[in-house]
Scaffold this active site. Structure first.
Site, PDB file in Angstrom:
ATOM      1  N   HIS A 159      53.765 -74.652 -13.488  1.00 50.86           N
ATOM      2  CA  HIS A 159      54.676 -75.072 -12.532  1.00 50.86           C
ATOM      3  C   HIS A 159      54.987 -74.096 -11.826  1.00 50.86           C
ATOM      4  O   HIS A 159      55.583 -74.678 -10.589  1.00 50.86           O
ATOM      5  CB  HIS A 159      55.206 -76.512 -12.805  1.00 50.86           C
ATOM      6  CG  HIS A 159      54.170 -77.727 -13.803  1.00 50.86           C
ATOM      7  ND1 HIS A 159      55.177 -78.695 -13.910  1.00 50.86           N
ATOM      8  CD2 HIS A 159      53.091 -77.276 -14.116  1.00 50.86           C
ATOM      9  CE1 HIS A 159      54.425 -79.569 -14.717  1.00 50.86           C
ATOM     10  NE2 HIS A 159      53.186 -78.855 -14.590  1.00 50.86           N
ATOM     11  N   GLU A 201      46.577 -85.597 -11.842  1.00 49.13           N
ATOM     12  CA  GLU A 201      46.831 -85.510 -12.896  1.00 49.13           C
ATOM     13  C   GLU A 201      48.319 -85.570 -13.116  1.00 49.13           C
ATOM     14  O   GLU A 201      49.069 -85.612 -14.038  1.00 49.13           O
ATOM     15  CB  GLU A 201      46.150 -84.689 -14.295  1.00 49.13           C
ATOM     16  CG  GLU A 201      47.100 -84.142 -15.664  1.00 49.13           C
ATOM     17  CD  GLU A 201      48.572 -83.692 -15.940  1.00 49.13           C
ATOM     18  OE1 GLU A 201      48.681 -83.610 -16.744  1.00 49.13           O
ATOM     19  OE2 GLU A 201      48.651 -83.371 -14.769  1.00 49.13           O
TER      20      GLU A 201
HETATM   21 ZN    ZN Z   1      47.978 -79.489 -16.296  1.00 51.41          ZN
END
Ligand code: ZN
Ligand code: NAG
Ligand code: NAG
Ligand code: NAG
Ligand code: NAG
Length: 469
Positions: A432, A334
Site C-alpha cells: 500500500h 477488494e
Molecule cells: Zn491485496
C-alpha cells in the site's frame, strides 16, 4: 500398466468383489485409490512445471504484468485507471483464447485523496510525508493546525483521554504483525474522535521504512464525529514520540482534500476453460485487479491476478481441458473490503454445491513454499498428495487456514479454499505504498508461483471426484 494391474488385484479383494471399477465415483474411493489417481498426474505436473519455469512460458506472467502495470498504473476503486485496467484485461483474456470472457457489474466505493500536505511547525519546521486513509474526510480548506499528542496504544489514548481534546492524535504503535497492528489504521480515527481529537495520524503498518507512508482503508462509525486521518512514516512517528517523551511541544499543520463520491460502476472480470465432463462444477482461481492509488499495485495484487491468469494460459498451451470448469475471477473493490467478491458470492451462492475449491493469491508472489488450505482432514490429505507432485521445485508445504478477503465468503460456508504461501519477509515493506512497483517483482519467483497455482488448480479440476467437504 500399473493401473490395470491394480484393478485386477482389487477385484480379488472381498470389499471390491463384484463391484465394477467405476471411475465415476459409484462407490467411495479408498485413500489408496485417490493416492494412485493423483500419482497418475505426475507427467502433467512435470509438463506444467517445465513449461512455466524452464520452457516457452518462462517469465510470461512477469512480462505481462510489467506491460500492464507500466501502461495502466495504480487502480483505485472508482478511478479511470481501474476502468482502463478492466478493459485491458477483458481484451487480453479474449486475445489469449480463453472462454466465456465476460464482465460482471458491481458498484464500488469511489474515494479520492485529492491534494494533501502536512508540516510540523513546532519545535521546528519539518515536512511530514503522509497518505490519507481510504474513506477519510477532508480538513477544512484552510487546514488544521493543532498540538500533537503521541500515544503508543489505544489503552494509552484512553488513559490520557483528557489531554487529547482539540489535538491531533499521533499513534506510534509498534508493528507486531499486519493482522494485529492494522486495527490502528482501521479504528484510529474513530478512537481519536471519541476523545475529542481533531485529526489522527497513524504510524504506517509496515515492517520496514525509508520514510514511506502506507495507506489503506479505514472505517468511521455512526454517531462518532468523522475526523481527517492519514498515515505517516515510521520515522516521523518515532521522532514525534521521542520529542513528546522529552516534554517538547509539537504542533502540526494538516491539509487534506479527500472526497467521497457516489458509488461507481465497476466489474469483476471472468474467463474460463470450460470443463469437458462436469462443466457446471467450478475450480475458481483468483486475485484482485484493483489496488491503492500509489505505486503500481504490482505486488498487491498484480502478481496474484497475473499468476491466476497464467494458470489458464498454461493449461491451454498444453492442450489440456480438465473435467471441471477452471474459472479465473479478477476481483474489483477488494481494498474497500472485498466489495466485488461479496457481490459475486451473493449472486452465485445458489450454486455453492458446485464450487469444488476457491483459490486466491493476495499475499505476494515471492518465492513460494506451498499452500495454505482450509477444508476437512480428508480434503487436506488429498491436497498434500497433489503438493507432493511439486517436489521438483520444492514447493510442497500445506499450511493451515487459507486466507483471502475475496474467498473467505465461500470458505465460511464450507467450500474448501487455498491461498498461496510465499516468502513474506519483505511484503510489508512495500504494501500500500509508493514502493509497490514492478521493481519488487521477480520473474523467477513468479514462474514458480504460477507452476504451483496451475498444478493444483488443474488436478483438482480434473480429478474424478470433487474435494470432500
Ligand atoms: Zn491485496
Ligand atoms: C527470465 O528472467 C530471468 C531473470 O531476469 C532471466 O535471467 C532469463 O533470461 C529470462 N528468460 C527469458 C526467456 O526471458
Ligand atoms: C516555518 O514554516 C512556516 C510556514 O511555512 C513559515 O511561515 C515559517 O517562517 C517557517 N519558520 C522557519 C523558522 O523556517
Ligand atoms: C448455476 O449453475 C447453472 C448450471 O451450470 C448455470 O446455468 C447457472 O447460470 C448458474 N447460476 C449462477 C447464478 O451462476
Ligand atoms: C525446500 O523448501 C524448504 C521449505 O520451504 C526449505 O527449508 C528447504 O531448504 C528447501 N530445500 C531446497 C533443496 O531448496
Amino acid at each position: 500398466m500399473k493401473y490395470l494391474f491394480l484393478i485386477f488385484f482389487m477385484n480379488l479383494l472381498p470389499q471390491y468383489a463384484g463391484k465394477p471399477f467405476s471411475r465415476d465415483g459409484n462407490y467411495p474411493k479408498t485413500f489408496e485409490d485417490i493416492r494412485n489417481e493423483i500419482a497418475g498426474y505426475y507427467d502433467i505436473a512435470k509438463a506444467i512445471i517445465d513449461l512455466a519455469v524452464y520452457g516457452k512460458a518462462q517469465n510470461r506472467s512477469y512480462e505481462r504484468l510489467a506491460v500492464f502495470a507500466d501502461t495502466i498504473g495504480p487502480r483505485l476503486s472508482g478511478s479511470k485507471n481501474l476502468d482502463a485496467a478492466i478493459k485491458y484485461m477483458y481484451s487480453a483474456l479474449q486475445k489469449d483464447g480463453l472462454e466465456n470472457v465476460h464482465l460482471e457489474p458491481v458498484k464500488v466505493p469511489h474515494w479520492e485523496r485529492g491534494e494533501e500536505f502536512a508540516m510540523m511547525l513546532e519545535p521546528r519546521n519539518h515536512s511530514i510525508a503522509i497518505l490519507g486513509l481510504g474513506s477519510s474526510v477532508a480538513t477544512p480548506p484552510e487546514g488544521i493546525t493543532a498540538e500533537v499528542i503521541v500515544v503508543a496504544s489505544f489503552d494509552e489514548l484512553h488513559r490520557r483521554a483528557q489531554e487529547a481534546k482539540g489535538k491531533i492524535v499521533v499513534y506510534n504503535q509498534p508493528f507486531i504483525s499486519y493482522g494485529e497492528t492494522v486495527r490502528y489504521r482501521s479504528l484510529g480515527a474513530v478512537e481519536a474522535a471519541k476523545v475529542g481529537a481533531v485529526a489522527s495520524l497513524i504510524r504506517s503498518v509496515a515492517s520496514f521504512s525509508i520514510n514511506s507512508p502506507h495507506t489503506g482503508w479505514q472505517n468511521y462509525q455512526s454517531g462518532i464525529p468523522q475526523i481527517p486521518t492519514a498515515c505517516i512514516s515510521v520515522e516521523d512517528a518515532e521522532m514525534m514520540s521521542r520529542m513528546s517523551f522529552r516534554g517538547t511541544k509539537i504542533v502540526v499543520y494538516l491539509k487534506m482534500g479527500a472526497r467521497t463520491y457516489p458509488d461507481s460502476a465497476s466489474f469483476n472480470t471472468v474467463a474460463e476453460i470450460v470443463g469437458s465432463k462436469y462443466p457446471e462444477q467450478i475450480v475458481l482461481v483468483s486475485g484482485h485487479l484493483d489496488s491503492w492509488d500509489v505505486g503500481q499495485g504490482a505486488m498487491d495484487d498484480g502478481g496474484g491476478a497475473f499468476i491466476s491468469w497464467e494458470a489458464l494460459s498454461l493449461i491451454k498451451d498444453l492442450g489440456l481441458r480438465p473435467k471441471r470448469t477452471l474459472r479465473l475471477v479478477l476481483w474489483t473493490g477488494e481494498e474497500q473490503g472485498g466489495i466485488g467478491a461479496e457481490q459475486y458470492y451473493q449472486l452465485h451462492k445458489e450454486n455453492i454445491s458446485n464450487f469444488d475449491i476457491v483459490m486466491e493469491s493476495d499475499e505476494g508472489t515471492f518465492k513460494p513454499s506451498g499452500l495454505a488450505f482450509t477444508g476437512n482432514a480428508k480434503a487436506r490429505d488429498i491436497v498434500k498428495e497433489i503438493m507432493a507432485l511439486l517436489l521438483p521445485i520444492n514447493v510442497t508445504e500445506v499450511y493451515d487456514a487459507a486466507d483471502g478477503t475475496d474467498i473467505n465468503f465461500w470458505m465460511r460456508d464450507g467450500v474448501p479454499g487455498a491461498s498461496l504461501r510465499d516468502d513474506l519477509s519483505k511484503y510489508f515493506w512495500f504494501h500500500h505504498s509508493q514502493g509497490d512497483t514492478m521493481t519488487v517483482q521477480d520473474p523467477n519467483q513468479m514462474n514458480l508461483c504460477a507452476a504451483v497455482w496451475t498444478v493444483v488448480s488443474y488436478i483438482i479440476a480434473d480429478m474424478e471426484e470433487m474435494l470432500p467437504r
